[in-house]
Every structure is written in structure tokens, then in C-alpha cells.
Design an enzyme around this catalytic site. Sequence first.
Site, PDB file in Angstrom:
ATOM      1  N   GLU A 129       0.858  -1.198   0.000  1.00 35.21           N
ATOM      2  CA  GLU A 129       0.000   0.000   0.000  1.00 35.21           C
ATOM      3  C   GLU A 129       0.890   1.242   0.000  1.00 35.21           C
ATOM      4  O   GLU A 129       2.031   1.184   0.437  1.00 35.21           O
ATOM      5  CB  GLU A 129      -0.867   0.040   1.277  1.00 35.21           C
ATOM      6  N   LYS A 131       2.251   4.570   1.541  1.00 33.80           N
ATOM      7  CA  LYS A 131       2.343   5.117   2.895  1.00 33.80           C
ATOM      8  C   LYS A 131       2.010   6.604   2.790  1.00 33.80           C
ATOM      9  O   LYS A 131       2.813   7.412   2.335  1.00 33.80           O
ATOM     10  CB  LYS A 131       3.742   4.883   3.473  1.00 33.80           C
ATOM     11  N   TYR A 251      -7.071   2.303   6.037  1.00 33.64           N
ATOM     12  CA  TYR A 251      -6.216   1.155   5.732  1.00 33.64           C
ATOM     13  C   TYR A 251      -6.365  -0.030   6.680  1.00 33.64           C
ATOM     14  O   TYR A 251      -5.705  -1.043   6.510  1.00 33.64           O
ATOM     15  CB  TYR A 251      -4.749   1.554   5.592  1.00 33.64           C
ATOM     16  N   CYS A 444      17.668  49.062   4.339  1.00 33.78           N
ATOM     17  CA  CYS A 444      17.149  48.349   3.172  1.00 33.78           C
ATOM     18  C   CYS A 444      18.284  48.142   2.163  1.00 33.78           C
ATOM     19  O   CYS A 444      18.968  49.106   1.803  1.00 33.78           O
ATOM     20  CB  CYS A 444      16.023  49.149   2.534  1.00 33.78           C
ATOM     21  N   CYS A 462      11.127  47.267   5.064  1.00 38.67           N
ATOM     22  CA  CYS A 462      11.452  48.582   4.529  1.00 38.67           C
ATOM     23  C   CYS A 462      10.118  49.295   4.400  1.00 38.67           C
ATOM     24  O   CYS A 462       9.211  48.805   3.739  1.00 38.67           O
ATOM     25  CB  CYS A 462      12.105  48.444   3.146  1.00 38.67           C
ATOM     26  N   CYS A 467      10.395  52.724  -2.311  1.00 37.33           N
ATOM     27  CA  CYS A 467      11.573  51.858  -2.450  1.00 37.33           C
ATOM     28  C   CYS A 467      11.515  51.125  -3.793  1.00 37.33           C
ATOM     29  O   CYS A 467      10.497  50.504  -4.114  1.00 37.33           O
ATOM     30  CB  CYS A 467      11.609  50.859  -1.301  1.00 37.33           C
TER      31      CYS A 467
HETATM   32  S1  IVH Z   1      -0.411   0.486   8.801  1.00 40.71           S
HETATM   33  C1  IVH Z   1       0.298  -1.170  13.221  1.00 40.71           C
HETATM   34  N1  IVH Z   1      -0.771   1.485   6.404  1.00 40.71           N
HETATM   35  O1  IVH Z   1       2.488   5.337   8.819  1.00 40.71           O
HETATM   36  C2  IVH Z   1       0.540   0.130  12.531  1.00 40.71           C
HETATM   37  N2  IVH Z   1       0.145   2.883   8.100  1.00 40.71           N
HETATM   38  O2  IVH Z   1       4.994   4.660  10.178  1.00 40.71           O
HETATM   39  C3  IVH Z   1      -0.220   0.174  11.294  1.00 40.71           C
HETATM   40  N3  IVH Z   1       0.601   5.176   7.366  1.00 40.71           N
HETATM   41  O3  IVH Z   1       1.227   5.286  12.091  1.00 40.71           O
HETATM   42  C4  IVH Z   1       0.035   1.197  10.328  1.00 40.71           C
HETATM   43  N4  IVH Z   1      -0.105   4.917   5.297  1.00 40.71           N
HETATM   44  O4  IVH Z   1       0.118   6.887  10.362  1.00 40.71           O
HETATM   45  C5  IVH Z   1      -0.343   1.709   7.665  1.00 40.71           C
HETATM   46  N5  IVH Z   1      -1.153   2.252   4.243  1.00 40.71           N
HETATM   47  C6  IVH Z   1      -0.743   2.485   5.504  1.00 40.71           C
HETATM   48  C7  IVH Z   1      -0.253   3.735   5.913  1.00 40.71           C
HETATM   49  C8  IVH Z   1       0.190   3.891   7.221  1.00 40.71           C
HETATM   50  C9  IVH Z   1       0.408   5.760   6.185  1.00 40.71           C
HETATM   51  C10 IVH Z   1       1.195   5.830   8.569  1.00 40.71           C
HETATM   52  C11 IVH Z   1       0.410   5.609   9.846  1.00 40.71           C
HETATM   53  C12 IVH Z   1       1.377   4.881  10.777  1.00 40.71           C
HETATM   54  C13 IVH Z   1       2.701   5.280  10.199  1.00 40.71           C
HETATM   55  C14 IVH Z   1       3.739   4.240  10.564  1.00 40.71           C
END
Ligand code: IVH
Length: 701
Positions: A129, A131, A251, A444, A462, A467
Site C-alpha cells: 500500500e 504510505k 487502511y 534596506c 522597509c 523603495c
Molecule cells: S499500517 C500497526 N498502512 O504510517 C501500525 N500505516 O509509520 C499500522 N501510514 O502510524 C500502520 N499509510 O500513520 C499503515 N497504508 C498504511 C499507511 C500507514 C500511512 C502511517 C500511519 C502509521 C505510520 C507508521
Amino acid sequence: MPKDTAFDFIIHCMAAKPNPATRIETLREQLRHHEHLYYVQDAPEISDAEYDRMMNELRALEAEHPELLTSDSPTQRVGGKPKEGFAKVAHSRPMLSLDNAYNEDELRAWEKRVRDLLGENETVDFVCEFKMDGLSLALQYAPDKHGTAQLIRGITRGDGSIGEDVTTNVRTVRSIPLSVPAKKLKAAKVPPTFEVRGEIILPQASFIKLNAEREAQGLPPAANPRNMAAGTIRTLEPNIVAQRRLDYYAYFLLHGEGLLAGEELLPQQSKSLDALAALGFRVNKNRSTTRTMDGILKFIAEADAVRDSLAYEIDGVVIKVDSAAQQAQLGFTGKAPRWAIAYKFPARAGVTQLEDVLFQVGRTGKVTPVAALAPVFIGGTTVSRATLHNADEIARLGPEGTALRIGDTVTVERGGDVIPKVVGVVVDKAHPRGKREIHFPKNCPECHSHLVRAEGEADWRCINATCPARLREGLLHFASRGVMNIEGLGEAVVAQLLESGKVHSIADLYKLDNDFLLTLERMGPKSVENLLAEIEKSKSAALDRVLFGLGIRFVGERTAELLAEHFGSMDDLMAADAAHLEQVQEVGPRIAQAIVEFFSEAKNRKLVESLRKAGLTFTAEKKVRTEKLAGLTFVLTGTLPNMSRDEAKEKIEAAGGRVSGSVSKKTSYVVAGEEAGSKLDKARELNVPVIDEDAFVKMLV
Ligand code: IVH
């Protein structure tokens, strides 16, 4: 169908569907459907105007039948403010974080550990997924008496065990369903008590727009969308949160007692994600299941390649073991699950040497220190300039809060469309401290007049209105895209215009002629003709552009728009006092003061007169903002218990409604207090809904 007033529309609908409860439910369902199409699927099917019309009809019906109001109605996204900050609440299960991998080796080491723990013969599916770079947020849902799951709480991560209850703000996020009907739950095999975990983010476009507004108001820009999202979700003003267009990507779906992604009903993370999407949550479409490290690496490479073109920021890829049974087998270490890992993209930062500091004067006179850097390649571009914000920043950027020095080795960060900035100093054996102190100028750098720093402000300015640097920046701003859009009036031409001594203000642009422009360097007949045509065209730019172009302090694009809509003419705006200005949406005392000051200066009034003579647009259509009471007409009668009629009038107008002195069939509501007279009789005769102050106040919230 008559469309001219909401009242006619209501009457029409009520005639067709006499049962208000049924009509209300139908409207709610339609509105939810269209919100989902718009905010989750990005595929709207109706116009904003149609949506507003349905929303107004629903609002009016609910005001008339307060007993039918429910908290999951689409009208109820913005509710009351949390009074004293946010309550601390315990999470149902800990909100953990993830271990990070910064390169392929670390990723392979994680994979090996997973395979070792699960046993060689086991097949492992991995879900990849994006992040998302925001903040994690838990959403708790519980059933009402009809088995509909209602959003009961939104909680920030906090320390992982205890977070903050930000429900009032979370409710304003349109991609978060306020309720999920029993039918949908059943189809997706999800029980009505469940929790969603996901990321709250601020889309890039909103971030850029909000930062531009902040800068126009003289506020320091937020460093990145993540910080702005964090600030927004903790704002004590749900109205502001609603305007900022936060978004939420789900997620995790949790139900039952456990901590794991799916458990027995949905035994796979991939199925959980599908179920979340089926329930109406926004789930990132960029996801994929793979059995191999090659598959994972391919996903990462693809994510990296599209990263810059996404509407939101991502800082890596999260890889999760798909099977809930395998997740249970792998378990947790300390604060993170063994069954997931975050692959982090390398930060968009670079290390280089600070060669010098330059001081730039902006159009408002603000002096900004700019770092001149040894060129460094960061995230696809060569960076040789970075902002240092202000004198305070220079004084504390060095190690342990010491002042920055020329010759220091500095870390530079570049995020999205943000101007690169110096974030810190690197000191070790190979990188000794720089030698030269940085002296913020007292005068200035362009006109040498004394710089001034207002009490409580970080910026030196200024204040010499003539200016040349301010004039240059003012001209460039005026001509820029998004303002008067005069193409061909760039830095080179502006510099020559100033040098020629022919241009002393933006109004002088409209006196330029063919013969003179031909004397400028690199200006042939064709480019002169084009430039003159562009200048001519700018005369028809709308009033809000002209206002923005004037460069009044704190008046950014949006404020200019609101001012133009409210006053409808330059003359009315110029005549307004601070109190009147503050009636305009989003205009507070500081902005009002700046506007009054601007127009009280003779030089500025002269400038405006010259622009008028030149034929610029000085009028605009007065427009009522589509807000709470947009399209509704009220008549006030009798004495209201808690507010004067003037106050009520102000409130209606501020919310986009209109107030009329007499009742007609076009009146949407009559607000009646004690001793209401003939207007009340007339309302009854015409069947116009009559409400009391209480009901009226509810419509405003
Ligand atoms: S799973 C058990 N999935 O990244 C922890 N986190 O570095 C589960 N985040 O605290 C997190 N996209 O704020 C998960 N597809 C994703 C995510 C994601 C962003 C963030 C989330 C987490 C942090 C961890």
C-alpha cells in the site's frame, strides 16, 4: 420546476411528496450518494448548484421538523465547537507504529524474518500500500436502533494508548461516512460495531492554496501538508476544518476483540480493504498483492515514479502480510507488528555548504534572508537558493540553538512545491563550523532607508513606499498569473521600465506606448504589440484581481474575492470603515485595519484614481456566498428573546441569506418573537413557515 427561490422549490416538493419524513430520508440518501461520488470516487454526477439546492431543501425541512433531525444527516457535518480543547480518550486497542526499512537490504532482512518465523513451506501473500504522509486517526462506529452503524468517535493517535477526541472536526471530512447502513454492512460481512484506522491528509492543492493565503496574510508558511493537517485536525473551529478539505484514507478495519486486520470474518488485509471501500470509505486504489520480493520492489519503484504526480504526499510504501492467521503467528515486537514494515523513500533533503546570505525585499517591504548554497541535487532539481525565513531563524539554526554562520554545512529540505529551506547545520570532523557571522542589515539593501521591526513581529521591513525593490516586486506581482495576468511583463522588462524612470507605479503601465517600448532592449515590434495587447486585456480583469494586484497587506487572493463580492465596487470598499470591513467573511481586525490604512494614504488613493482613469474594472457583481442560508429569504418580526433584530439580520446575511421587510410568497421563513403583529398573520395566510429564535439559531449552526 420553478427554481427562483428555495421556498418555491420546497412547496413544489412538498406538493409532490407530502410526507416530510420520506422526503427528508430521500434527500439524505441522495446527498450521501452524491457526496460519495464526489469526495470518495472523484466522479461527481451532478453540479454543485444542484447539490446545494438539495442541501438547502433538506436544511429547510429539518428546521421545520426538528424532531426528524438526526446526527448523521448530511446537514450535520459542522456542529458545535469543542469548548475547552479536546478530551483525552483511550484507544480500543493500541495504535501501533511500524518498523522502517530504508533500503532493499533492510527490506529483504524483514522478508527473511517473516519467512523464517512462518516456516519455509508456507506461501506468503504480501499486500503493498502507499504510505500516506499524514496522521493516523481511529474512527469508531456503533449501531443505532435500526442497526445503522453511526460514527461515534474520531481519535488521534496520541501516544498510541490515549489519543484526543476530535470527533467534531472529523465529522467535517466529507470522505468519512457519518453512518453506514445495515444493508451495506451485511453485504460486506462487517458487524455494526467496528473501528476504522487510516490516515488523515491534506491534499497538495489545498496545502499550496492555504500556504499562499498564509503568506498573503504575513504568516509564516507551514512546512509541509502533514504539519498543516496536524494543525487543522486540532483546530477548535470546525468551520475552519470544513473549509480546509482534509481527506481520509482508510487502511485497517478492526472488529471483534483482536488487534489484527481481519480476524475470522475477513481473514485477509486485502479483503478488509475491499470491505472498507464497499462500506463507503476512501481506500487508496494503488494497492497490490504479491508473493515475491520482486513484486514488492516493482510496486515500490512504481510508487516512487508516480510520487510527484499524486494529489497528496506519500513518504513510502507499507508492506503487510495479507493473511490474518499468519499475522497472528508473527505477532508484535514492542511497539510494532512483525507482519508489516514501512519502506521509506529517501527524504528529499540534501547537504551542502552555505556560501552567503542575500537579503531580498518583497512587495510589502518584508526583508527575507535567502541562503546562497553550493548547488545540490535534491529530488530531481538542483537547488542553489533556500529560504531562511527571518532573523530569528538565523539566530537559532546552528547546533544547540546557536546562530547560523556562513561556511556552515547545512541540511536543505525540499517538499513538493514548497520553497527549499535550510533546516539545520551538520557539524562533525569532516564538517567544521563556518567562520563568518551573518549580520542582518539595518538598512534596506535597495533604498538604504532604515528597516523597521514591529513589536511582536519576526520580520524586518522597509517602510519606504517608494523603495525601488518594493515597486519592482509590486509590479511583478500585479502582472503575474493569477493576478492581472499580463504576459510578457517579466523581470527583464520590469527592470528596464524602472531604470527608464518612466514607471513609478502600477498605474504607469497603462501609459506605456509603442514608441517608448521599442526603445527597450530585446523588444521588437511584435513583442511590443503583444505586450500592449496584454496590458489592454488586463483592463477587463475582474475587480477582485485588481484588489489583489494592489498589494494591500494581508489581502490575498481569497480575501480579495470576498471583498469584491461583498462590496461590489471599489468605491464602496474604499468608503468602508473597519467595522464594516469586519463583516466580510474571514476579515478580522488585522486585515480590516490594513485595508483602512491602505486607502487612507493619499498616494494610494491617487493610484486608485489613475487606475480608474485607465479603465480598469472597478465594479463586481455582489454575490451571496453559497453558505448555510444561501437562497433563503427571512422576515423578522416581533421581539426575539436573546438578540436584537439587527443582530439577527447580521447573522442571516453573514450566512448568505437575505432579509426582507415584508412577507410574500417568496419568503422562506418568518422568524417571530414576542408581540409579532401583522407580518405573522400574513405568513399564516400565505403558509410561510414561522419559526422562533431557537429554531432559527439551530439553522445557523
Ligand atoms: S499500517 C500497526 N498502512 O504510517 C501500525 N500505516 O509509520 C499500522 N501510514 O502510524 C500502520 N499509510 O500513520 C499503515 N497504508 C498504511 C499507511 C500507514 C500511512 C502511517 C500511519 C502509521 C505510520 C507508521
